[in-house]
Scaffold this active site. Structure first.
Site, PDB file in Angstrom:
ATOM      1  N   SER A 143     -76.168  43.887  74.737  1.00 56.62           N
ATOM      2  CA  SER A 143     -75.137  44.928  74.693  1.00 56.62           C
ATOM      3  C   SER A 143     -75.169  45.692  76.013  1.00 56.62           C
ATOM      4  CB  SER A 143     -75.421  45.911  73.556  1.00 56.62           C
ATOM      5  OG  SER A 143     -74.584  47.052  73.657  1.00 56.62           O
ATOM      6  N   TYR A 157     -81.085  51.274  69.256  1.00 61.15           N
ATOM      7  CA  TYR A 157     -80.274  50.059  69.436  1.00 61.15           C
ATOM      8  C   TYR A 157     -80.288  49.610  70.896  1.00 61.15           C
ATOM      9  CZ  TYR A 157     -75.913  47.316  69.740  1.00 61.15           C
ATOM     10  OH  TYR A 157     -74.985  46.341  69.982  1.00 61.15           O
TER      11      TYR A 157
END
Ligand code: NAP
Length: 248
Positions: A143, A157
């Protein structure tokens, strides 16, 4: 040439887009999911109508025996695996680190890091030429958060995706001599249901307008990059971490 592909979290969002595009090429696709069987079966039907073969396989990527069984089921249905997409991933509701409890941190790191490492390990065992495999391609879903840090939102995350970047670098060096290419995609703000699971369904639309391309990305736009990395068209690409972020 036809390929056998296993995609974790292939039932919804980015994984589903990649699965359907793989089906369009006539490839055989194993669609993994955790809980939502109807989404997985809908994806299987779409792959079949796109021209591919598909099966749905329930397995929680944090469960080692389930991960092994998922690879076994894929091979039993279609034969040796050519490509593995390490796509299953979660976010938890936005919060500062100071407000994150242990259960949340464990859930995020277990799914996004341990789950990805278990899947990559199983793929390495089955695809490495010296272990009887025929080589292939692993695509990890990182990501943009890995380099942005996601402060006050998801530093857990973001850190889990930093681990995916590092896994990609190390494993590409380990598996290059084994005929296995290992790459990652770093999506930016992509319009999927993951944002709703983090408590902000319109997050991609709201923040997407601030990107250089002025909009969020679609799951299909990420799927294109994944399928290219799985395909022989990317035959000299390994250890790459490709941003699909609209310039973010
Ligand atoms: P999504 O729409 O929320 O879909 C997640 C998929 O993962 C579903 O198929 C889900 O299955 C599956 N899954 C979740 N936990 C699992 C587990 N423990 N075991 C097996 N499968 C599991 O997510 P997405 O937006 O497509 O994201 C896909 C990947 O791209 C993730 O790794 C994510 O971190 C990454 N990414 C996404 C974005 C974005 O903006 N969307 C940006 C950067 C990176 P069930 O439906 O059965 O739960």
């Amino acid at each position: 040439m036809s390929k056998v592909i296993l995609i974790t979290g292939g039932s919804r969002g980015i994984g589903r887009a990649a699965a359907i595009q793989a089906g369009t090429r006539g490839w055989s696709v194993a669609v993994n999911y955790a809980t939502n069987a109807s989404a997985a079966h809908d994806t299987v039907a779409r792959i079949e109508s796109a021209g591919g073969k598909a099966i749905a396989i329930q397995a929680d990527v944090t469960d080692e025996s389930a991960v092994i069984a998922m690879f076994d089921a894929t091979q039993a249905a279609f034969g040796p695996i050519d490509g593995f997409v390490n796509n299953a991933g979660i976010v938890a509701p936005g919060a500062a680190l100071a407000d994150m409890d242990l259960a949340r941190l464990k859930r995020v790191f277990d799914t996004n890091v341990l789950g990805a490492y278990l899947g990559a390990r199983e793929a390495a065992r089955r695809m490495s030429v010296t272990r009887g495999g025929k080589g292939g391609s692993i695509v990890n879903l990182s990501s943009a958060a890995a380099r942005l840090g996601a402060p006050n939102e998801y530093v857990d995350y973001a850190g889990s995706k930093g681990a995916i970047d590092t896994l990609t670098i190390g494993l590409s060096k380990e598996l290059g001599p084994q005929g296995v290419r290992v790459n990652a995609i770093r999506p930016g703000l992509i319009d999927t249901e993951i944002h709703a699971s983090g408590g902000k369904p319109d997050r991609a639309a709201v923040l997407g307008v601030q990107t250089p391309l002025g909009r969020p990305g679609s799951a299909d736009e990420v799927g294109e990059a994944i399928v290219w990395l799985l395909s022989d068209a990317s035959s000299y690409v390994t250890g790459a971490i490709i941003d699909v972020t609209g310039g973010r």
